[in-house]
Design a protein around this motif. Structure first.
Motif, PDB file in Angstrom:
ATOM      1  N   ALA A 137      58.057 -23.782  62.099  1.00  8.72           N
ATOM      2  CA  ALA A 137      56.834 -24.336  62.173  1.00  8.72           C
ATOM      3  C   ALA A 137      55.580 -23.761  61.605  1.00  8.72           C
ATOM      4  CB  ALA A 137      56.539 -24.311  63.613  1.00  8.72           C
ATOM      5  N   ARG A 138      55.958 -22.341  61.321  1.00  5.77           N
ATOM      6  CA  ARG A 138      54.872 -21.817  60.466  1.00  5.77           C
ATOM      7  C   ARG A 138      55.271 -22.084  58.742  1.00  5.77           C
ATOM      8  NH1 ARG A 138      55.024 -16.103  63.889  1.00  5.77           N
ATOM      9  NH2 ARG A 138      53.524 -16.818  65.549  1.00  5.77           N
ATOM     10  N   ILE A 139      56.346 -21.976  58.555  1.00  5.52           N
ATOM     11  CA  ILE A 139      56.602 -22.299  57.242  1.00  5.52           C
ATOM     12  C   ILE A 139      56.156 -23.929  56.895  1.00  5.52           C
ATOM     13  CG2 ILE A 139      58.397 -23.286  55.516  1.00  5.52           C
ATOM     14  CD1 ILE A 139      60.229 -21.142  56.748  1.00  5.52           C
ATOM     15  N   TYR A 140      56.188 -24.666  57.771  1.00  3.92           N
ATOM     16  CA  TYR A 140      55.574 -25.938  57.610  1.00  3.92           C
ATOM     17  C   TYR A 140      54.256 -25.812  57.537  1.00  3.92           C
ATOM     18  CZ  TYR A 140      53.486 -30.335  59.503  1.00  3.92           C
ATOM     19  OH  TYR A 140      52.812 -31.371  59.434  1.00  3.92           O
ATOM     20  N   ARG A 141      53.356 -25.019  58.575  1.00  7.35           N
ATOM     21  CA  ARG A 141      52.125 -25.083  58.618  1.00  7.35           C
ATOM     22  C   ARG A 141      51.438 -24.397  57.002  1.00  7.35           C
ATOM     23  NH1 ARG A 141      50.779 -21.613  63.156  1.00  7.35           N
ATOM     24  NH2 ARG A 141      48.750 -21.829  62.722  1.00  7.35           N
ATOM     25  N   ASP A 142      52.270 -23.482  56.607  1.00  7.83           N
ATOM     26  CA  ASP A 142      51.793 -22.876  55.414  1.00  7.83           C
ATOM     27  C   ASP A 142      52.025 -23.479  54.019  1.00  7.83           C
ATOM     28  OD1 ASP A 142      50.756 -20.808  57.022  1.00  7.83           O
ATOM     29  OD2 ASP A 142      52.718 -19.491  56.791  1.00  7.83           O
ATOM     30  N   LEU A 143      52.597 -24.906  54.257  1.00  7.18           N
ATOM     31  CA  LEU A 143      53.099 -25.482  52.907  1.00  7.18           C
ATOM     32  C   LEU A 143      51.732 -25.638  52.198  1.00  7.18           C
ATOM     33  CD1 LEU A 143      55.428 -28.160  54.076  1.00  7.18           C
ATOM     34  CD2 LEU A 143      55.867 -26.114  52.325  1.00  7.18           C
ATOM     35  N   GLY A 144      50.461 -25.630  52.675  1.00  9.01           N
ATOM     36  CA  GLY A 144      49.380 -26.116  51.829  1.00  9.01           C
ATOM     37  C   GLY A 144      49.023 -24.759  50.813  1.00  9.01           C
ATOM     38  N   VAL A 145      49.605 -23.716  51.294  1.00  8.82           N
ATOM     39  CA  VAL A 145      49.053 -22.360  50.432  1.00  8.82           C
ATOM     40  C   VAL A 145      50.567 -21.796  50.299  1.00  8.82           C
ATOM     41  CG1 VAL A 145      46.556 -22.156  50.878  1.00  8.82           C
ATOM     42  CG2 VAL A 145      48.512 -21.279  52.707  1.00  8.82           C
ATOM     43  N   MET A 146      51.532 -22.529  49.885  1.00  9.22           N
ATOM     44  CA  MET A 146      52.905 -21.965  49.880  1.00  9.22           C
ATOM     45  C   MET A 146      53.089 -20.720  49.013  1.00  9.22           C
ATOM     46  SD  MET A 146      56.283 -23.822  48.603  1.00  9.22           S
ATOM     47  CE  MET A 146      56.268 -24.865  50.161  1.00  9.22           C
ATOM     48  N   GLY A 147      52.684 -20.824  47.770  1.00 12.25           N
ATOM     49  CA  GLY A 147      52.613 -19.682  46.916  1.00 12.25           C
ATOM     50  C   GLY A 147      52.298 -18.259  47.510  1.00 12.25           C
ATOM     51  N   THR A 148      50.917 -18.343  48.040  1.00 11.27           N
ATOM     52  CA  THR A 148      50.598 -16.904  48.252  1.00 11.27           C
ATOM     53  C   THR A 148      51.160 -16.663  49.706  1.00 11.27           C
ATOM     54  OG1 THR A 148      48.464 -17.850  49.386  1.00 11.27           O
ATOM     55  CG2 THR A 148      48.373 -17.048  47.006  1.00 11.27           C
ATOM     56  N   GLU A 149      51.313 -17.445  50.698  1.00  7.92           N
ATOM     57  CA  GLU A 149      51.771 -17.235  51.967  1.00  7.92           C
ATOM     58  C   GLU A 149      53.312 -16.881  51.981  1.00  7.92           C
ATOM     59  OE1 GLU A 149      49.789 -16.525  54.107  1.00  7.92           O
ATOM     60  OE2 GLU A 149      48.603 -18.115  55.056  1.00  7.92           O
ATOM     61  N   LEU A 150      54.081 -17.643  51.198  1.00  6.70           N
ATOM     62  CA  LEU A 150      55.445 -17.137  51.338  1.00  6.70           C
ATOM     63  C   LEU A 150      55.541 -15.927  50.554  1.00  6.70           C
ATOM     64  CD1 LEU A 150      57.269 -20.224  49.961  1.00  6.70           C
ATOM     65  CD2 LEU A 150      57.029 -19.432  52.261  1.00  6.70           C
ATOM     66  N   GLU A 151      54.800 -15.417  49.699  1.00  7.35           N
ATOM     67  CA  GLU A 151      54.886 -13.837  49.122  1.00  7.35           C
ATOM     68  C   GLU A 151      54.283 -12.951  50.198  1.00  7.35           C
ATOM     69  OE1 GLU A 151      52.532 -13.437  45.779  1.00  7.35           O
ATOM     70  OE2 GLU A 151      53.211 -11.405  45.435  1.00  7.35           O
TER      71      GLU A 151
END
Length: 320
Positions: free
Chosen positions: A52-66
């Motif tokens: 769910a959190r990966i999905y929510r963070d898709l809009g800012v994927m680059g910085t959030e995944l890092e």
């Protein structure tokens, strides 16, 4: 910690659940099956929260995944499943996407991924740290970012009274919709319903930031904002007793339209009440209702306004 194939399989299945919720085809039965799946083990629950959190963070994927140090292959898997999860990064609120179920018959995806969540009519006290405590009202979802003595709180939806005793140099930060509230020593009541935020300073002082502006509030002041309404000026709280009533399990209404009263009652009472007449919805209500006795509300409205009541399956009640 080394991740296993079982962990990856659980995350795959969790992403499938998220895709179903996002598709718009999910039913109440699907939501109930998901709840049972999540309850199978702590690992199932953890996998769902991660998906769910990966999905929510898709809009800012680059910085959030890092920042979250999500494994690269997880990021690739999310990208390949974009069609399943909903395609474009639309319907974003404050950088997060929230799936609204029909008639609010089950919690949204963002609410189900919260660290703390209350059901209808439920309240919850949370001692987050030695100097930060929360009281969550009905249908409230809170996510906690960071750990230890310096958490950041995200009020996804609902209402919470938050007390903090922090150093001025390290205030507690509460994120709500697309703004934030900072408080060092004091108490704040924050309400976030459908993206509309009302922040009330109960004790001490708070700083509310939204849309590039910051406003300081002192005890007894409140301020509102939303995606469509900029941060205004602080105004005095009209009735502090009404503001605090929910913490005593009371709902107090003074000259409120019935439509607005029903909307608030629906946050506490099982099922959903719908006012089908615009004229009826404008009728003014004065009264105090106990949260634990809201089953009497429909009967009281019928008696006061001589309305027609129709009960439908699924707890749906029509007033006309």
């Amino acid at each position: 910690m080394t991740e296993t194939k079982d962990d990856n399989d659980l995350l795959d299945r969790a992403i499938d659940w998220v895709a179903l919720l996002r598709s718009g085809r999910a039913t109440v039965g699907d939501a109930e099956r998901l709840q049972r799946w999540r309850a199978l083990s702590p690992a199932h629950e953890a996998a769902f929260r991660q998906a769910a959190r990966i999905y929510r963070d898709l809009g800012v994927m680059g910085t959030e995944l890092e920042r979250r140090k999500v494994r690269p292959f997880v990021a690739r898997r999310v990208v390949t499943r974009r069609a399943l999860i909903g395609g474009a990064l639309a319907a974003s609120v404050a950088g997060y996407m929230v799936v609204k179920p029909p008639l609010e018959l089950w919690p949204s995806l963002a609410e189900m991924s919260a660290d703390y969540r209350t059901a209808k009519g439920e309240q919850l006290d949370v001692a987050l740290t030695d100097n930060v405590s929360l009281k969550l009202n009905t249908q409230t979802s809170v996510a906690v970012r960071g750990s230890g003595i310096n958490p950041r709180i995200e009020l996804i939806s609902g209402e919470a009274a938050i007390s903090s005793r922090r150093l001025v140099s390290e205030p507690l930060v509460v994120i709500a919709a697309d703004g934030q509230i900072a408080s060092s020593a004091g108490e704040v009541n924050v309400r976030c319903i459908d993206g509309v935020v009302l922040a009330v300073c109960i004790q001490g002082s708070i700083t509310v930031s939204h849309g590039g502006r910051s406003v300081e509030l002192t005890s007894g002041q409140q301020i509102a904002y939303s995606a469509s309404e900029p941060l205004g000026k602080p105004v005095p709280v009209a009735d502090p007793d009404m503001l605090a009533a929910w913490r005593d399990k009371l709902l107090v209404f003074k000259d409120e339209p019935l439509a607005a009263v029903v909307s608030e009652i629906n946050r506490y009472r099982p099922g959903k009440i719908v006012v089908t007449s615009t004229e009826l919805g404008r009728r003014l209500v004065n009264g105090t209702f106990h949260i634990d006795k809201l089953d009497d509300f429909v009967a009281q409205v019928r008696q006061l306004y001589a309305v027609k009541v129709r009960a439908l399956p699924g707890g749906l009640v029509l007033l006309s």
